[in-house]
Write an enzyme that holds these catalytic residues in place. Structure first.
Site, PDB file in Angstrom:
ATOM      1  N   HIS A 115      -0.184  16.900   5.026  1.00  0.00           N
ATOM      2  CA  HIS A 115      -0.835  17.333   3.990  1.00  0.00           C
ATOM      3  C   HIS A 115      -1.568  16.329   3.211  1.00  0.00           C
ATOM      4  CE1 HIS A 115      -2.890  20.101   0.707  1.00  0.00           C
ATOM      5  NE2 HIS A 115      -2.321  19.455   0.101  1.00  0.00           N
ATOM      6  N   SER A 168      -7.763  19.785  -0.496  1.00  0.00           N
ATOM      7  CA  SER A 168      -6.428  20.745  -0.404  1.00  0.00           C
ATOM      8  C   SER A 168      -7.035  21.802  -1.850  1.00  0.00           C
ATOM      9  CB  SER A 168      -4.743  20.479  -1.649  1.00  0.00           C
ATOM     10  OG  SER A 168      -3.980  21.481  -1.330  1.00  0.00           O
ATOM     11  N   MET A 169      -6.591  21.731  -2.920  1.00  0.00           N
ATOM     12  CA  MET A 169      -7.527  22.408  -4.140  1.00  0.00           C
ATOM     13  C   MET A 169      -8.510  22.200  -4.160  1.00  0.00           C
ATOM     14  SD  MET A 169      -6.610  23.880  -8.238  1.00  0.00           S
ATOM     15  CE  MET A 169      -6.823  22.053  -8.642  1.00  0.00           C
ATOM     16  N   ASP A 172       0.798  20.207   8.349  1.00  0.00           N
ATOM     17  CA  ASP A 172       1.559  20.407   6.999  1.00  0.00           C
ATOM     18  C   ASP A 172       2.071  21.410   6.274  1.00  0.00           C
ATOM     19  OD1 ASP A 172      -0.107  21.137   4.072  1.00  0.00           O
ATOM     20  OD2 ASP A 172      -1.639  20.710   4.616  1.00  0.00           O
ATOM     21  N   PHE A 174      -4.915  20.513  -6.285  1.00  0.00           N
ATOM     22  CA  PHE A 174      -3.071  20.982  -7.198  1.00  0.00           C
ATOM     23  C   PHE A 174      -2.366  20.287  -7.471  1.00  0.00           C
ATOM     24  CE2 PHE A 174      -0.540  24.334  -8.141  1.00  0.00           C
ATOM     25  CZ  PHE A 174      -0.535  24.888  -9.196  1.00  0.00           C
TER      26      PHE A 174
END
Length: 265
Positions: A224, A93-94, A194, A25
Site C-alpha cells: 500500500h 490512499s485517502m 495492497d 488516513f
C-alpha cells in the site's frame, strides 16, 4: 500535542509549476515526503501539508472529520494557484480521494492528478455499522506500515479512531458521487498486492471519471505505502514525466529558471 518526529509538513518554492502532495488516513507527511522532495529537487514549487488530527496521537484525530482534512488541502491549493501558473495534485490512499475532490471542485485550477493506491470505499464488513459502533468502540487496529521493502517504516497511528473512520466512509461516498466531474489528465499507480486499499478502488475511479488523458501503472513489487516501497523511484519519475509532459515550463529535467517565481524554501 507535539508532532511526531518526521511528521512535519514540507514546503519549498521553486518554478511556476506547483504540486500539492496529500498524505493518507492516519498517516503523515513522512509517508510521501520523498515524493515531494523529489519533485522539489527538480525545481517545482511543492506543498505537503499535515492534515488536522494527524502526526500527533490518535486521540487528536478522533476530534476531526473529513471536512477538516479537505479544508486543509483546499487552502493549500488556493495558496499554490495564487503563486503558480499551473498546479498538479498528488495523493496517496485517502490523499488520492482528497486530490480527486479538489479536481472536481476546482476544475481547471487543477492541471492534473497523480494518485497512488487511491481510496474509494471502506470495504470492511463492519463498515455499515460504523454510525452506531463508533459510539461503543473507540478504536480498531491501525493500517500503517503496509510495505514490502525490508526496513522501510511508515509513521502512522497504531489505532484507528472509529469516529474518524466513519467520517472517512462518508467522504468516500461524497467523492465517488463527484468522480464524473473529474476531467483532468490522470495518472493512477496501483499495487496489486495492497492490504489496506483494494485495487478495485483504482478501477472504480478509472471507470467513473470523465478524464480522457488517463494512464494506469501497476506497482508489482510494492504494497500500500508504495511511496516508501520498492517502486518508489518509479512513482517519482513517472509523476515528474507526467507533469513535464503537461507543463511547458518544465523541460530539460528541471523547471525553467526564466519564469521561476521569487521565494525561498
Amino acid at each position: 500535542m507535539p508532532l511526531l518526529p518526521g511528521a512535519e509538513p514540507f514546503r519549498r518554492d521553486g518554478g511556476p509549476t506547483g504540486v500539492l502532495v496529500c498524505h493518507g488516513f492516519t498517516g503523515s507527511p513522512q509517508s510521501v515526503r520523498p515524493w515531494a522532495e523529489y519533485l522539489a529537487d527538480r525545481g517545482l514549487t511543492v506543498s505537503l501539508p499535515l492534515l488536522p488530527g494527524h502526526g500527533t496521537r490518535w486521540q487528536d484525530m478522533q476530534l476531526t472529520t473529513w471536512q477538516d482534512w479537505y479544508a486543509e488541502v483546499d487552502r493549500e491549493l488556493r495558496s499554490l494557484t495564487g503563486r503558480c501558473e499551473r498546479v498538479f495534485v498528488c495523493g496517496l490512499s485517502m490523499g488520492g480521494a482528497l486530490a480527486l475532490r479538489l479536481a472536481a471542485q476546482h476544475g481547471p485550477a487543477v492541471s492534473g492528478l497523480a494518485l497512488v493506491n487511491p481510496g474509494n470505499k471502506v470495504h470492511d464488513a463492519a463498515a455499515p455499522l460504523l454510525p452506531v459502533l463508533r459510539h461503543v468502540v473507540r478504536t480498531t487496529k491501525g493500517v500503517a506500515d503496509d510495505i514490502a521493502k525490508p526496513g522501510a517504516h511508515e509513521l502512522g497511528y497504531t489505532r484507528v479512531p472509529l469516529h474518524a473512520a466513519h467520517s472517512l466512509r462518508r467522504f468516500f461516498q461524497v467523492v465517488d458521487a463527484e468522480l464524473p466531474r473529474v476531467t483532468q489528465p490522470l495518472l493512477v499507480l496501483t499495487s496489486p498486492q495492497d492490504h489496506v486499499v483494494r485495487p478495485a478502488d483504482s478501477e472504480r475511479i478509472l471507470s467513473r471519471v470523465s478524464s480522457t488523458d488517463v494512464r494506469q501503472t501497476l506497482l508489482e513489487r510494492s504494497y500500500h505505502v508504495a511511496t516508501l516501497d520498492h517502486d518508489a523511484e518509479r512513482i517519482f519519475q513517472e509523476t515528474y514525466d507526467f507533469i513535464a509532459r503537461l507543463a511547458p515550463s518544465v523541460r530539460g529535467g528541471v523547471e525553467s529558471e526564466e519564469t521561476a517565481p521569487s521565494g525561498g524554501a
